[in-house]
Design an enzyme around this catalytic site. Structure first.
Site, PDB file in Angstrom:
ATOM      1  N   ASN A  68       0.910  -1.228  -0.213  1.00 38.92           N
ATOM      2  CA  ASN A  68       0.642  -0.097   0.023  1.00 38.92           C
ATOM      3  C   ASN A  68       0.761   1.330  -0.011  1.00 38.92           C
ATOM      4  O   ASN A  68      -0.045   2.310  -0.621  1.00 38.92           O
ATOM      5  CB  ASN A  68      -1.021  -0.219   1.233  1.00 38.92           C
ATOM      6  CG  ASN A  68      -1.729   1.291   1.466  1.00 38.92           C
ATOM      7  OD1 ASN A  68      -2.219   1.815   1.358  1.00 38.92           O
ATOM      8  ND2 ASN A  68      -0.919   1.576   3.401  1.00 38.92           N
ATOM      9  N   TYR A  85       2.286   9.663 -11.310  1.00 45.60           N
ATOM     10  CA  TYR A  85       1.046   9.117 -10.486  1.00 45.60           C
ATOM     11  C   TYR A  85       0.350   8.255 -10.800  1.00 45.60           C
ATOM     12  O   TYR A  85       0.332   6.749 -10.525  1.00 45.60           O
ATOM     13  CB  TYR A  85       0.656  10.388  -9.774  1.00 45.60           C
ATOM     14  CG  TYR A  85      -0.541  10.011  -8.157  1.00 45.60           C
ATOM     15  CD1 TYR A  85       0.326   8.962  -7.226  1.00 45.60           C
ATOM     16  CD2 TYR A  85      -1.698   9.076  -7.985  1.00 45.60           C
ATOM     17  CE1 TYR A  85      -0.419   8.697  -6.319  1.00 45.60           C
ATOM     18  CE2 TYR A  85      -2.816   9.255  -7.200  1.00 45.60           C
ATOM     19  CZ  TYR A  85      -1.478   8.504  -6.296  1.00 45.60           C
ATOM     20  OH  TYR A  85      -2.226   7.982  -5.268  1.00 45.60           O
ATOM     21  N   LYS A 134      -0.024   3.908 -11.182  1.00 46.80           N
ATOM     22  CA  LYS A 134      -1.391   3.235 -10.040  1.00 46.80           C
ATOM     23  C   LYS A 134      -1.297   2.450 -11.626  1.00 46.80           C
ATOM     24  O   LYS A 134      -2.796   1.655 -11.249  1.00 46.80           O
ATOM     25  CB  LYS A 134      -2.041   4.787  -9.473  1.00 46.80           C
ATOM     26  CG  LYS A 134      -1.349   5.912  -8.209  1.00 46.80           C
ATOM     27  CD  LYS A 134      -1.534   4.834  -7.882  1.00 46.80           C
ATOM     28  CE  LYS A 134      -0.302   5.191  -6.300  1.00 46.80           C
ATOM     29  NZ  LYS A 134      -0.337   4.130  -5.427  1.00 46.80           N
ATOM     30  N   THR A 151      -5.936  11.713   4.296  1.00 45.84           N
ATOM     31  CA  THR A 151      -4.492  10.915   5.114  1.00 45.84           C
ATOM     32  C   THR A 151      -3.946  11.991   4.350  1.00 45.84           C
ATOM     33  O   THR A 151      -3.735  13.534   4.399  1.00 45.84           O
ATOM     34  CB  THR A 151      -4.655  10.215   4.198  1.00 45.84           C
ATOM     35  OG1 THR A 151      -4.166  10.645   3.180  1.00 45.84           O
ATOM     36  CG2 THR A 151      -5.644   9.106   4.828  1.00 45.84           C
TER      37      THR A 151
HETATM   38  P1  NAD Z   1      -0.007   8.284   3.377  1.00 47.23           P
HETATM   39  O1  NAD Z   1       1.035   9.701   3.177  1.00 47.23           O
HETATM   40  O2  NAD Z   1      -0.480   8.836   5.000  1.00 47.23           O
HETATM   41  O3  NAD Z   1       0.861   7.158   3.568  1.00 47.23           O
HETATM   42  C1  NAD Z   1       1.505   7.037   1.765  1.00 47.23           C
HETATM   43  C2  NAD Z   1       2.392   5.299   3.205  1.00 47.23           C
HETATM   44  O4  NAD Z   1       2.861   5.327   1.932  1.00 47.23           O
HETATM   45  C3  NAD Z   1       3.067   6.295   4.354  1.00 47.23           C
HETATM   46  O5  NAD Z   1       3.179   5.271   6.019  1.00 47.23           O
HETATM   47  C4  NAD Z   1       4.588   6.172   4.179  1.00 47.23           C
HETATM   48  O6  NAD Z   1       5.431   6.054   4.743  1.00 47.23           O
HETATM   49  C5  NAD Z   1       4.712   5.333   2.848  1.00 47.23           C
HETATM   50  N1  NAD Z   1       5.757   5.383   1.870  1.00 47.23           N
HETATM   51  C6  NAD Z   1       5.961   6.619   1.175  1.00 47.23           C
HETATM   52  N2  NAD Z   1       7.054   5.581   0.251  1.00 47.23           N
HETATM   53  C7  NAD Z   1       7.883   5.131   1.278  1.00 47.23           C
HETATM   54  C8  NAD Z   1       8.748   4.073   1.137  1.00 47.23           C
HETATM   55  N3  NAD Z   1       9.592   4.313   0.035  1.00 47.23           N
HETATM   56  N4  NAD Z   1       8.823   3.598   1.974  1.00 47.23           N
HETATM   57  C9  NAD Z   1       7.879   2.438   2.751  1.00 47.23           C
HETATM   58  N5  NAD Z   1       6.967   3.711   3.050  1.00 47.23           N
HETATM   59  C10 NAD Z   1       7.148   5.055   2.308  1.00 47.23           C
HETATM   60  O7  NAD Z   1      -0.689   8.407   2.525  1.00 47.23           O
HETATM   61  P2  NAD Z   1      -2.329   7.341   2.085  1.00 47.23           P
HETATM   62  O8  NAD Z   1      -3.564   8.223   0.981  1.00 47.23           O
HETATM   63  O9  NAD Z   1      -2.831   6.832   3.297  1.00 47.23           O
HETATM   64  O10 NAD Z   1      -1.406   6.672   0.838  1.00 47.23           O
HETATM   65  C11 NAD Z   1      -1.273   5.423   0.819  1.00 47.23           C
HETATM   66  C12 NAD Z   1      -2.148   4.717  -0.175  1.00 47.23           C
HETATM   67  O11 NAD Z   1      -3.279   5.205  -0.696  1.00 47.23           O
HETATM   68  C13 NAD Z   1      -1.004   5.226  -1.179  1.00 47.23           C
HETATM   69  O12 NAD Z   1      -0.668   4.054  -2.368  1.00 47.23           O
HETATM   70  C14 NAD Z   1      -1.949   6.675  -2.345  1.00 47.23           C
HETATM   71  O13 NAD Z   1      -1.282   6.541  -3.300  1.00 47.23           O
HETATM   72  C15 NAD Z   1      -2.956   5.732  -1.897  1.00 47.23           C
HETATM   73  N6  NAD Z   1      -3.851   6.981  -2.358  1.00 47.23           N
HETATM   74  C16 NAD Z   1      -4.287   7.562  -1.632  1.00 47.23           C
HETATM   75  C17 NAD Z   1      -5.235   9.218  -2.115  1.00 47.23           C
HETATM   76  C18 NAD Z   1      -5.004   9.227  -0.932  1.00 47.23           C
HETATM   77  O14 NAD Z   1      -6.291  10.754  -1.584  1.00 47.23           O
HETATM   78  N7  NAD Z   1      -5.492  10.181  -0.124  1.00 47.23           N
HETATM   79  C19 NAD Z   1      -6.381   8.349  -3.184  1.00 47.23           C
HETATM   80  C20 NAD Z   1      -6.071   7.185  -3.873  1.00 47.23           C
HETATM   81  C21 NAD Z   1      -5.160   6.114  -4.189  1.00 47.23           C
END
Ligand code: NAD
Length: 251
Positions: free
Chosen positions: A89, A157, A161, A192
């Site tokens: 994730n 991005y 994805k 988030t």
């Molecule tokens: P977030 O920033 O709270 O979480 C991201 C997590 O990924 C964090 O724990 C961070 O430490 C970890 N991370 C990032 N780069 C890393 C690396 N190089 N090594 C290890 N860990 C790493 O944001 P989120 O929204 O919880 O994101 C989680 C997933 O959901 C992501 O893949 C994001 O693309 C996806 N996403 C988020 C949204 C949104 O609107 N927030 C929408 C669609 C998809």
């Protein structure tokens, strides 16, 4: 208990969707192996999970590093005797810029963090899951990887994805006969760290969604829980939207 005694790796567990998923999986009976870069946050979450009576192990590292992918699998084996499933994730948005202005270093970093990390994770997780006789993999894609219409500056991005959906389909096809299901989860805008805390930005994102709001991380965690559980026993190779309808509107 939908995930009773299942051992599950969760990356990006230090915040947002990953942290909410770790809590939801632990409440559903799973032993969780928590990965992300911020060790203190992982340890605090593990304490919270243990206080619920569930088991958690942590290892901080960088998902772009193949050794980290293998160490998480080894930790699952050491602490809990094997690996059943993984929620890969972790992800970043990177810098947003039109392609002519985007730095190649940003492109590479986003692809490595969001997509190459998933390849590395699967490479090390599948043999361990195979030893268990089957299990499930899940990758966090995004509505942006499905219908990017209207959102500017997101080329790296969106490509990362969308790439996860292709990887999901290939893995599902290659490993279905071994009892390994592989799916992608496509969240809509979720509250988030990635979405920041600017109310005007939140209002804009919320307005793109037919439901008129952004998701709570716990709502996305429930979709992840479904896809990793036996409730989804005939679901593989899918790109499941949990996006408040945003892709219907963006087309
Ligand atoms: P977030 O920033 O709270 O979480 C991201 C997590 O990924 C964090 O724990 C961070 O430490 C970890 N991370 C990032 N780069 C890393 C690396 N190089 N090594 C290890 N860990 C790493 O944001 P989120 O929204 O919880 O994101 C989680 C997933 O959901 C992501 O893949 C994001 O693309 C996806 N996403 C988020 C949204 C949104 O609107 N927030 C929408 C669609 C998809």
């Amino acid at each position: 208990m939908l995930l009773d005694k299942k051992t599950i790796i969760i990356t990006g567990a230090s915040s947002g969707i990953g942290a909410a998923a770790a809590l939801a999986f632990a409440r559903a009976g799973a032993n969780v192996v928590l990965g992300a870069r911020r060790a203190e946050r992982l340890d605090a979450l593990a304490l919270q999970i243990r206080s619920l009576g569930s088991q958690a192990a942590t290892l901080a590292g960088d998902v772009r590093d193949e050794r980290y992918a293998s160490e998480l699998v080894a930790l699952a084996a050491f602490e809990f005797g094997g690996l059943d499933s993984a929620f890969n994730n972790a992800g970043i948005m990177g810098e947003t810029a039109p392609v002519p202005e985007m730095k190649p270093a940003n492109w590479r970093n986003v692809i490595e963090t969001n997509l190459t990390s998933a390849f590395l994770a699967a490479k090390h997780q599948i043999p361990a899951i195979r030893e268990r006789g089957g299990g499930a993999l899940l990758f966090t894609s995004s509505f942006v990887g499905h219908s990017n219409g209207g959102l500017a500056g997101m080329a790296a991005y969106a490509a990362s994805k969308a790439g996860l959906v292709g990887l999901t389909q290939a893995l599902a096809s290659e490993h279905g006969s071994e009892g390994i299901r592989v799916n992608a989860l496509l969240p809509g805008g979720t509250k988030t760290d990635m979405a920041g805390d600017d109310p005007a930005t939140h209002d804009f994102i919320a307005g793109l969604h037919p439901l008129g709001r952004m998701a709570e991380p716990a709502e996305i965690a429930q979709a992840a829980l479904f896809l990793l559980s036996d409730a989804a026993s005939f679901v593989t190779g899918s790109a499941m939207l949990a996006d408040g309808g945003v892709s219907v509107r963006l087309g």
